[in-house]
Design a protein around this motif. Sequence first.
Motif, mmCIF file in Angstrom:
data_model
loop_
_atom_site.group_PDB
_atom_site.id
_atom_site.type_symbol
_atom_site.label_atom_id
_atom_site.label_comp_id
_atom_site.label_asym_id
_atom_site.label_seq_id
_atom_site.Cartn_x
_atom_site.Cartn_y
_atom_site.Cartn_z
ATOM 1 N N ILE A 275 17.474 62.235 10.697
ATOM 2 C CA ILE A 275 18.030 63.589 10.707
ATOM 3 C C ILE A 275 18.868 63.804 9.442
ATOM 4 N N LEU A 276 19.674 62.802 9.111
ATOM 5 C CA LEU A 276 20.508 62.913 7.911
ATOM 6 C C LEU A 276 19.645 63.038 6.656
ATOM 7 N N ASN B 248 18.061 66.372 6.539
ATOM 8 C CA ASN B 248 19.060 67.360 6.177
ATOM 9 C C ASN B 248 19.336 67.336 4.679
ATOM 10 N N ASN C 6 20.959 60.022 -1.293
ATOM 11 C CA ASN C 6 21.450 59.815 0.072
ATOM 12 C C ASN C 6 20.415 59.230 1.008
ATOM 13 N N LEU D 116 13.822 68.314 10.443
ATOM 14 C CA LEU D 116 15.207 68.523 10.850
ATOM 15 C C LEU D 116 15.253 69.122 12.259
ATOM 16 N N HIS D 117 14.380 70.113 12.504
ATOM 17 C CA HIS D 117 14.342 70.741 13.837
ATOM 18 C C HIS D 117 13.915 69.738 14.903
ATOM 19 N N LEU D 118 12.913 68.949 14.552
ATOM 20 C CA LEU D 118 12.434 67.937 15.494
ATOM 21 C C LEU D 118 13.568 66.977 15.852
ATOM 22 N N PHE E 165 18.868 59.051 13.909
ATOM 23 C CA PHE E 165 20.018 59.684 13.275
ATOM 24 C C PHE E 165 19.893 59.640 11.758
ATOM 25 N N GLU E 166 19.461 58.474 11.245
ATOM 26 C CA GLU E 166 19.274 58.353 9.800
ATOM 27 C C GLU E 166 18.230 59.352 9.308
ATOM 28 N N CYS F 79 16.852 67.458 15.536
ATOM 29 C CA CYS F 79 17.963 68.105 16.238
ATOM 30 C C CYS F 79 17.634 68.325 17.707
#
Lengths: 499, 159
Positions: free
Chosen positions: B101-102, B105, B45, B113-115, B98-99, B117
């Motif tokens: 974060i994905l 995740n 992914n 991830l926290h950063l 956004f990419e 979000c």
Amino acid sequence: MIRSPFHIPELVEEIGAYLEQEDLARCARVCKSWHEGLIPLLYRNVRYDDHSRNMKSFWNTTQRYSRHIRSFTVSANFFPKVEELLGPECRYVTALALGPQDFVDQPLECHARLRSFVTHNPSIRTLQIDLRRHLSSSFFQEDNILRYIPALTNLAILDDRYPYSAGPKSNGAFEAILECGSQLESLTYQVFWGGSSDSLNNRGLNQEDDSKTIQTWPRLTSLTISGYEGYREIEFVKRCPNLKQLKAFFKKPNCFKVLHQMAQHYLSGHPSRLEHLEIMHLQGQQTKAALEELLRVCARPHAGLKTFRIHSSCMYETTFKTLLTYHANSLETLAAIGSKWANPFDLCLLFSMCPRLKSFEGVVDGCQLWFQDLVHFPWVCNDLRTLRLTICQNDSSFTKYQAVSPRNTADEHQRVVSTQRQFWRKLGMLKNLELLDILMITRDPSLKKMLSIVHEDLDHICGLKRLREIRILPGEDFMSNDVKEELQLRRPGLCIHYV
Amino acid sequence: MKVTLESSDGQVFTVDKEVAELSVIIKEMLVIEQANQDHPIPLLNVGAVELAKVIEYCEHHRNDPTIDDDEDYDSRKKPIEMDDWDKQFTIVNKEMMFELILAANSMQVKPLLHLGCRYAADIVKRMSPTEIRDLFQIDDDFTPEEQDKIEWEKQWTKL
């Protein structure tokens, strides 16, 4: 279609953790899946107070989601009928906060409701009881509520002496804590405006035989106590050999016993785990001796205190040296709060001995800023983030300095100029410095001049990439306008306050 | 020890094992496939651009202490001081973030991830539901009855 984390339900929940209630409420109305994910977060912390108690429709909605409530605060003069207000689903609360108001309406009834609430929520771990606006001392005398909270691990009781005639309102609290102490991990028992020393509260304790083995509270690692004399609070310290954090604030000087008691644990062979020590309002020789003893015995070979905070009036030179001898390698935060000083800090010693220091606050002698001694000592303190100095002028050392330096005006001027450079040049070595806060308590104009910034210093200051803020008070001659302009040009984000 | 990772578009990256292990998924995979480390670990992914950026993040934070996820849940709302490196790291366009974060995740790189979000939360702050729907092209799928119900959620803004 945009690919974004906002389209993945689990990530919407993660993001929700960073939103305040108002934003959560708005976001919950975006679509069904957001609603589903964010509702538990929205109803996680619920507060019942004089403002919210009459919002009928709010409580009706909240009832639907009451299974999501984890933290419940009641700040009203009675405890609500939770069953009626939130329904039977409110069973998973982990933190309860009460007060500061008294249950003046039907106190007995309120206590019964409170009892029923805590028995319905067996996972309550954290309890805070604020008795500061109570008028009667009946809260713990009616009933020991702590008995009904089996999972309790973090307890805080706050109290004061208002109204003065009545004294503290936490009568019975002390005994209640003794009963449940062995299950606690953190305990705060603070009586503001001074605590009680009346005989009522000491009754029964004096008869306790020291030779009788008392049950220790091995799980308790964080203890905050404040009051007047600390007679009763000593009983807590006696039971807590495993403290990582001790904060003690007392009015009367004879509470050196608290420190002495803590030292006793280590003297009797208990390994120290102390990392954070905070002592306020302790004065007198006995305190000084007890504190220094504690500093000596709580030291460990490869670990020691990380945080040490004290009132500046009790920071003596020997205390400082003891601290550095035993804890220099582990110390991260050192603060002496207040402007009354027992002894100014030796900044050179500090900077050459504490490699991990991140924050320092304290009174220093103006002459220290010459950083003369640092020529001989290596500078190890490279991680300092916060530096708050109150600069005083210690007359004796000042004359000592003047005696060895030529006193004609040309040399005097030369000295001031070179010192200036020295100060900012040395400060330029603190590569991680974020905040510099200087308060000068001196009338000596040369000292003020010494700190002022000239063009040559700007390189040192601009080299501090993380610096966010400089405060200098009073700072009339701190820098000229063109220096300021240049600094603002070179470091646009930097805040500079000087008056 | 080195580990090789393969992005969805077939690019291979070699990183230190301890760096790769900031990803919970990779850490678990390494435990399972201990014997078979010659093959690159496929990350189906995650594209090469994002993977490079994730690795850059992990390299920088390789020595950070691990944080317990649930313990600090309620402290997340507090604003934090981001260090310079992280600040610099987050100066990218919204799509890239956004990419990331994905990617964080799917690889379960918790601190990143926290950063991310926290960054994403800042975007939707003070926006109305309609504005959010428009921005992310989300459909309003509430039925009229549900719409009535959720009107109550408005009350929080008055508290």
